[in-house]
Design a protein around this motif. Structure first.
Motif, PDB file in Angstrom:
ATOM      1  N   GLY A  96       0.625  -1.250  -0.111  1.00 27.32           N
ATOM      2  CA  GLY A  96       0.094  -0.181   0.043  1.00 27.32           C
ATOM      3  C   GLY A  96       0.785   1.237   0.123  1.00 27.32           C
ATOM      4  O   GLY A  96       2.068   1.299   0.187  1.00 27.32           O
ATOM      5  N   TRP A  97       0.044   2.527  -0.133  1.00 25.10           N
ATOM      6  CA  TRP A  97       0.721   3.704  -0.118  1.00 25.10           C
ATOM      7  C   TRP A  97       0.057   4.506   0.918  1.00 25.10           C
ATOM      8  O   TRP A  97      -1.214   4.728   1.285  1.00 25.10           O
ATOM      9  CB  TRP A  97       0.217   4.225  -1.657  1.00 25.10           C
ATOM     10  N   LYS A  98       0.952   5.313   1.588  1.00 26.97           N
ATOM     11  CA  LYS A  98       0.599   6.226   2.836  1.00 26.97           C
ATOM     12  C   LYS A  98       0.142   7.538   2.053  1.00 26.97           C
ATOM     13  O   LYS A  98       1.050   8.322   1.453  1.00 26.97           O
ATOM     14  CB  LYS A  98       1.553   6.259   3.681  1.00 26.97           C
ATOM     15  N   ALA A  99      -1.120   7.826   2.319  1.00 19.51           N
ATOM     16  CA  ALA A  99      -1.586   9.277   1.865  1.00 19.51           C
ATOM     17  C   ALA A  99      -1.465  10.389   3.176  1.00 19.51           C
ATOM     18  O   ALA A  99      -1.929  10.118   4.158  1.00 19.51           O
ATOM     19  CB  ALA A  99      -3.056   9.370   1.258  1.00 19.51           C
ATOM     20  N   GLY A 100      -0.740  11.374   2.923  1.00 22.28           N
ATOM     21  CA  GLY A 100      -0.521  12.588   3.995  1.00 22.28           C
ATOM     22  C   GLY A 100      -1.082  13.706   3.924  1.00 22.28           C
ATOM     23  O   GLY A 100      -0.537  14.380   3.095  1.00 22.28           O
ATOM     24  N   PRO A 101      -2.356  14.004   4.434  1.00 24.86           N
ATOM     25  CA  PRO A 101      -2.966  15.234   3.980  1.00 24.86           C
ATOM     26  C   PRO A 101      -2.396  16.020   4.912  1.00 24.86           C
ATOM     27  O   PRO A 101      -2.550  17.373   4.719  1.00 24.86           O
ATOM     28  CB  PRO A 101      -4.524  14.901   4.512  1.00 24.86           C
ATOM     29  N   GLU A 102      -1.331  15.889   5.831  1.00 29.22           N
ATOM     30  CA  GLU A 102      -0.601  16.958   6.692  1.00 29.22           C
ATOM     31  C   GLU A 102       0.400  17.642   5.816  1.00 29.22           C
ATOM     32  O   GLU A 102       0.905  18.589   6.108  1.00 29.22           O
ATOM     33  CB  GLU A 102       0.224  16.050   7.665  1.00 29.22           C
ATOM     34  N   GLN A 103       0.595  16.999   4.668  1.00 30.14           N
ATOM     35  CA  GLN A 103       1.710  17.414   3.593  1.00 30.14           C
ATOM     36  C   GLN A 103       1.100  18.121   2.405  1.00 30.14           C
ATOM     37  O   GLN A 103       1.753  19.037   1.839  1.00 30.14           O
ATOM     38  CB  GLN A 103       2.689  16.178   3.371  1.00 30.14           C
ATOM     39  N   TYR A 104      -0.027  17.490   1.882  1.00 29.41           N
ATOM     40  CA  TYR A 104      -0.757  17.863   0.779  1.00 29.41           C
ATOM     41  C   TYR A 104      -2.132  18.197   0.754  1.00 29.41           C
ATOM     42  O   TYR A 104      -2.820  17.726   1.552  1.00 29.41           O
ATOM     43  CB  TYR A 104      -0.432  16.680  -0.311  1.00 29.41           C
ATOM     44  N   GLN A 105      -2.321  19.294  -0.185  1.00 28.44           N
ATOM     45  CA  GLN A 105      -3.754  19.643  -0.316  1.00 28.44           C
ATOM     46  C   GLN A 105      -4.524  18.563  -0.887  1.00 28.44           C
ATOM     47  O   GLN A 105      -3.867  17.635  -1.591  1.00 28.44           O
ATOM     48  CB  GLN A 105      -3.632  20.879  -1.287  1.00 28.44           C
ATOM     49  N   PRO A 106      -5.950  18.500  -0.655  1.00 33.59           N
ATOM     50  CA  PRO A 106      -6.684  17.401  -0.784  1.00 33.59           C
ATOM     51  C   PRO A 106      -6.741  17.078  -2.313  1.00 33.59           C
ATOM     52  O   PRO A 106      -6.826  15.841  -2.668  1.00 33.59           O
ATOM     53  CB  PRO A 106      -8.132  17.753  -0.274  1.00 33.59           C
ATOM     54  N   ALA A 107      -6.957  17.922  -3.377  1.00 35.75           N
ATOM     55  CA  ALA A 107      -7.152  17.807  -4.637  1.00 35.75           C
ATOM     56  C   ALA A 107      -5.684  17.175  -5.093  1.00 35.75           C
ATOM     57  O   ALA A 107      -5.664  16.176  -6.171  1.00 35.75           O
ATOM     58  CB  ALA A 107      -7.237  18.930  -5.384  1.00 35.75           C
ATOM     59  N   GLU A 108      -4.628  17.542  -4.894  1.00 38.59           N
ATOM     60  CA  GLU A 108      -3.152  17.033  -5.120  1.00 38.59           C
ATOM     61  C   GLU A 108      -3.241  15.665  -4.474  1.00 38.59           C
ATOM     62  O   GLU A 108      -2.821  14.570  -5.316  1.00 38.59           O
ATOM     63  CB  GLU A 108      -2.083  17.767  -4.670  1.00 38.59           C
ATOM     64  N   LEU A 109      -3.747  15.244  -3.422  1.00 39.60           N
ATOM     65  CA  LEU A 109      -3.527  14.169  -2.920  1.00 39.60           C
ATOM     66  C   LEU A 109      -4.615  12.888  -3.533  1.00 39.60           C
ATOM     67  O   LEU A 109      -4.123  11.987  -3.676  1.00 39.60           O
ATOM     68  CB  LEU A 109      -4.059  14.166  -1.233  1.00 39.60           C
ATOM     69  N   LEU A 110      -5.503  13.602  -3.949  1.00 38.10           N
ATOM     70  CA  LEU A 110      -6.326  12.556  -4.945  1.00 38.10           C
ATOM     71  C   LEU A 110      -5.774  12.108  -6.273  1.00 38.10           C
ATOM     72  O   LEU A 110      -5.787  11.147  -6.699  1.00 38.10           O
ATOM     73  CB  LEU A 110      -7.751  13.563  -5.433  1.00 38.10           C
TER      74      LEU A 110
END
Length: 336
Positions: free
Chosen positions: A5-19
């Motif tokens: 799996g991949w860890k998604a970090g909303p602490e580091q990226y804006q939500p649209a970029e994270l999508l």
């Protein structure tokens, strides 16, 4: 069955970029994703979107990748009934690929949002009750609940889950792992050295055995910090800038509730600490060996957390150059 799996970090990226990244991760061959659920980021440089809204968007943007929070705290800023509803909704959008991972939280998120921060034994008791209530609500009937911490009156999820949602319980230290084995469908943790991980697994198994469960059939999830780049300094800088606060144990024990407090707490983290806690290398064999170490301990889900410097480059290259080698290694050892 092994899942990478991949860890998604909303602490580091804006939500649209994270999508964009989670869509790319699915295409690159990552089978599962866990996304932090924080009210505050670990540093003042960070971001802080609402994870459950993001999970809904990720559910409809993807088709096969497994989704869940890593982890949510269902006891203070959230009432467990709301988490039951949130996870059920995600499962309606992503049936059969939704999980719920829960923990007792950090003051960074809970005290900052509620002004309340009970000691650990009380928070653990609250979580046991919250897990029980969530499972009752997922059954789809009316639930009148009279607990020590939570109450409901004829509460019902009129949009219940479409499939069975597993609950994974967080343990960062061996002392809490027995609780995870007793109350969870599986374990979720963060790599903090092999010996710590081994003891967590042992205590998790003890807890499962105590209530008559077979721990070998229970998933064990772990986050591994990595960087697949030849720019070691840039990778170290990214980890230090956004995640250093999470590398100091005091952050999880003390009432540190602002990003500035977390940042100051993490200021003691230097290059040596980051190198000890991460695998920074462009040699795929180094990453395969890291994965092998934790697979051999019994972990079934490995989440690779890269802080940068280029997240998209990491996802694409790790998916094409590292993940297939890990799967090949695991397949070869399974038939050996």
């Amino acid at each position: 069955m092994l899942k990478l799996g991949w860890k998604a970090g909303p602490e580091q990226y804006q939500p649209a970029e994270l999508l964009d990244y989670v869509v790319a991760a699915e295409k690159a061959g990552f089978e599962t994703v866990d996304v932090s659920d924080h009210f505050h980021p670990w540093s003042e440089h960070g971001h802080s979107c609402f994870t459950w809204a993001w999970l809904g968007a990720a559910a409809v943007k993807t088709r096969s990748i497994e989704l869940g929070p890593g982890v949510t705290c269902p006891i203070l800023r959230y009432h467990p009934a709301i988490i039951a509803q949130a996870a059920a909704t995600i499962d309606n959008l992503a049936p059969g690929r939704t999980y719920l991972a829960v923990g007792t939280g950090e003051a960074l998120n809970e005290y900052s949002a509620t002004g309340s921060w009970p000691d650990y034994p009380e928070r653990r008791a609250m979580m046991a009750e919250a897990i029980h209530l969530i499972r009752e609500l997922w059954k789809g009937g009316e639930v009148t609940f009279n607990g020590d911490y939570y109450r409901t009156r004829r509460a019902r999820l009129y949009t219940p889950p479409l499939s069975r949602i597993p609950i994974y319980v967080s343990s960062l230290v061996p002392e809490s792992a027995r609780f995870a084995g007793m109350h969870g469908d599986g374990l979720i943790t963060v790599a903090n050295g092999p010996e710590n991980a081994k003891q967590i697994v042992r205590n998790f198994e003890k807890g499962a055995h105590e209530i008559g469960r077979n721990p070998s059939s229970m998933p064990r999830l772990i986050e591994l910090s990595v960087a697949y780049t030849d720019d070691r300094n840039a990778a170290i800088d990214c980890f230090k800038k956004y995640w250093a606060g999470a590398m100091v144990p005091a952050m999880f024990n003390l009432n540190l509730y602002t990003p500035k407090m977390s940042e100051l707490n993490g200021s003691v983290v230097g290059m040596d600490t980051i190198l000890k806690k991460t695998c920074i290398s462009t040699d795929p064999d180094d990453h395969v060996e890291l994965a092998r170490k934790y697979i051999d301990m019994g972990f079934t889900h490995l989440f690779f957390h890269s802080a940068g410097p280029d997240q998209m480059d990491f996802i694409v290259k790790y998916g094409s150059q590292v993940l297939p080698r890990i799967r090949q290694m695991q397949a070869q050892e399974a038939v050996a």
